[in-house]
Design a protein around this motif. Structure first.
Motif, PDB file in Angstrom:
ATOM      1  N   ASN A 280     -76.208  20.227 -31.943  1.00 42.91           N
ATOM      2  CA  ASN A 280     -77.261  20.316 -31.107  1.00 42.91           C
ATOM      3  C   ASN A 280     -76.371  19.769 -29.447  1.00 42.91           C
ATOM      4  O   ASN A 280     -76.092  18.894 -29.537  1.00 42.91           O
ATOM      5  N   LEU A 281     -76.229  21.237 -28.597  1.00 43.04           N
ATOM      6  CA  LEU A 281     -75.452  20.247 -27.498  1.00 43.04           C
ATOM      7  C   LEU A 281     -75.929  19.827 -26.389  1.00 43.04           C
ATOM      8  O   LEU A 281     -75.632  18.420 -26.442  1.00 43.04           O
ATOM      9  N   ARG A 282     -77.500  18.916 -26.355  1.00 42.75           N
ATOM     10  CA  ARG A 282     -78.082  18.264 -25.696  1.00 42.75           C
ATOM     11  C   ARG A 282     -77.879  16.101 -26.210  1.00 42.75           C
ATOM     12  O   ARG A 282     -77.539  16.609 -25.230  1.00 42.75           O
ATOM     13  N   ASN A 283     -78.334  16.885 -27.223  1.00 42.95           N
ATOM     14  CA  ASN A 283     -77.812  15.626 -27.900  1.00 42.95           C
ATOM     15  C   ASN A 283     -76.488  14.915 -28.077  1.00 42.95           C
ATOM     16  O   ASN A 283     -76.560  13.626 -28.090  1.00 42.95           O
ATOM     17  N   ILE A 284     -75.594  16.081 -28.490  1.00 45.53           N
ATOM     18  CA  ILE A 284     -74.839  15.819 -28.587  1.00 45.53           C
ATOM     19  C   ILE A 284     -73.459  15.771 -27.003  1.00 45.53           C
ATOM     20  O   ILE A 284     -72.423  14.425 -27.208  1.00 45.53           O
TER      21      ILE A 284
ATOM     22  N   VAL B 131     -80.313  20.906 -17.849  1.00 44.22           N
ATOM     23  CA  VAL B 131     -79.743  21.308 -16.967  1.00 44.22           C
ATOM     24  C   VAL B 131     -79.323  22.410 -18.525  1.00 44.22           C
ATOM     25  O   VAL B 131     -79.325  23.468 -18.905  1.00 44.22           O
ATOM     26  N   PHE B 132     -77.781  22.088 -18.880  1.00 46.13           N
ATOM     27  CA  PHE B 132     -77.277  22.029 -20.162  1.00 46.13           C
ATOM     28  C   PHE B 132     -78.410  22.771 -21.066  1.00 46.13           C
ATOM     29  O   PHE B 132     -78.622  22.775 -22.185  1.00 46.13           O
ATOM     30  N   LYS B 133     -77.885  24.188 -21.254  1.00 47.04           N
ATOM     31  CA  LYS B 133     -78.582  25.183 -22.170  1.00 47.04           C
ATOM     32  C   LYS B 133     -77.248  26.170 -23.090  1.00 47.04           C
ATOM     33  O   LYS B 133     -76.106  26.658 -22.430  1.00 47.04           O
TER      34      LYS B 133
END
Length: 426
Positions: A75-79, A187-189
């Protein structure tokens, strides 16, 4: 109506600019703005201070493949968000340091979080979002390093003169947190598929005039990832990345104190702002050259201008030389941030990129971890940067030859797979 909207990938690029303008120059280009006040107060050598940055960069040597894999699958957002929070707390703790050991402990933590929050996730995300204009997107994203450097150089000088180095670290940490964290959260996905979109340029296929059939071609290495490690082109690629790390770390880490020693703090700050600003145009230019003429030409331009910076630094006691250095260094500075992902993506396809770039990043970090320390040690031993600049000039030429060699050697393993896709008319 949908086609009139701005492609969301460009918002990803804008967010990347924000991240690269804060977190990256804070620990790379601007790190040694603190060198003189910290070493004078603590009574330590320049190489002892620089070791803290070496430790920070060294985290990527072993962790980059793990980080790239974790970001690709997790999970990019959490990391990324957790990494940014810990990054800024550890950065603020520099201001509490009473000895070099404290600096080294903070750098250890920052080094890990830097990997999870900056260049690796940015390069993976942009590669996922762009098939067309990838060079432009990557170069725009990395212009933040120049923008941040241009802003932070005089700002840090002001903070140091006004508040001292301890408070300056804490003020910068707060600024980084407030600016960078919202980008990761909102913002980031990681992939366009998460928003029901396709990568930019995914539908731009070549019409071969057979009714409603269209085809596109891929020219990247067609080998399983496990089998590339023994291939000469990959070994040469990694060697080039190590050398690239050395020359970038040596230049970005030691140009600030060298300029300050030659021309004084005010001129040094001005020169650093110039090469940071020119670096914005330099990154865009390298990306444009890459999209138009390919990675070989963009590498020649980048390494050529970068190497000239060391030539001018040999005459750094003359004012005209340091300003000339600022121009050519700014034009070539993209080889440290824009070129590595572009060289890698010119050899490997999107499916392999995330995993492979972890190893590429490890190689860069090997060079980054020793470059500035090596140059600082040469200064401590000789009292001059002259021999170091000559060495870095030679290594810049070797970097260029390695990249070009790896690219051409990889062509024998490429399968230009022609993929047909039926497009429904209307």
């Amino acid at each position: 109506m949908k086609k009139n909207k701005i492609f969301y990938g460009w918002w990803i690029v804008a967010g990347a600019v924000v991240l690269t303008s804060t977190l990256v120059p804070g620990v790379v280009a601007m790190a040694n703005k603190f060198l003189i006040p910290v070493t004078e107060e603590m009574g330590i050598s320049r190489s002892a201070f620089t070791l803290s940055n070496t430790i920070l960069q060294a985290m990527g040597i072993f962790l980059s493949p793990f980080v790239a894999k974790k970001i690709t699958k997790g999970n990019l957002r959490n990391i990324q968000s957790i990494a940014i929070v810990i990054f800024t707390l550890a950065y603020a703790s520099y201001g509490l340091a009473k000895s070099p050991i404290h600096l080294y402990m903070s750098s250890f933590v920052i080094g890990i979080c830097y990997l999870f929050s900056t260049i690796i996730p940015i390069s993976i995300v942009i590669t996922n979002w762009f098939e067309k204009k990838r060079g432009l997107a990557m170069s725009i994203a990395m212009t933040g390093i120049g923008i941040g450097g241009a802003i932070l150089s005089p700002l840090i000088t002001f903070f140091l003169n006004t508040f001292g180095w301890r408070s300056s670290y804490m003020i910068l940490a707060a600024i980084f947190l407030v600016i960078a964290l919202p980008i990761s959260l909102f913002v980031f996905k990681k992939k366009p598929e998460e928003m029901g979109l396709k990568p930019y340029g995914a539908d731009d296929q070549l019409d071969i005039g057979q009714g409603n059939k269209k085809v596109f071609k891929t020219e990247t290495v067609n080998l399983p990832t496990k089998s590339i490690f023994g291939k000469p082109f990959f070994v040469v690629l990694l060697i080039g990345m190590v050398l690239n790390g050395i020359i970038n770390s040596g230049a970005l880490g030691q140009f600030p104190p060298a300029l300050e020693g030659l021309q004084g703090p005010a001129i040094a700050a001005g020169v650093m702002s110039i090469y940071s600003l020119v670096g914005i145009a330099g990154k865009l230019l390298v990306g444009w050259i890459n999209d138009r003429w390919g990675v070989v030409v963009s590498s020649i331009f980048g390494c050529g201008t970068f190497g000239l910076a060391f030539v001018f630094m040999l005459f750094g006691d003359r004012l005209f030389a340091v300003y000339a250095m600022a121009i050519v260094f700014g034009l070539g500075i993209a080889i440290g941030s824009v070129s590595p992902p572009l060289v890698t993506s010119s050899i490997f396809g999107t499916e392999q990129y995330g995993e492979v770039y972890g190893y590429v990043s490890s190689a860069i970090q090997i060079g980054m971890s020793v470059g500035s320390l090596l140059v600082a040690s040469m200064y401590d031993a000789t009292g001059s940067y002259r021999i170091a600049w000559i060495m870095l000039l030679v290594l810049t030429a070797c970097t260029l030859m390695s990249w070009i060699g790896a690219y051409y050697q990889s062509r024998k393993y490429c399968a230009g797979a022609t993929v047909e896709k039926v497009v429904t008319e209307g």
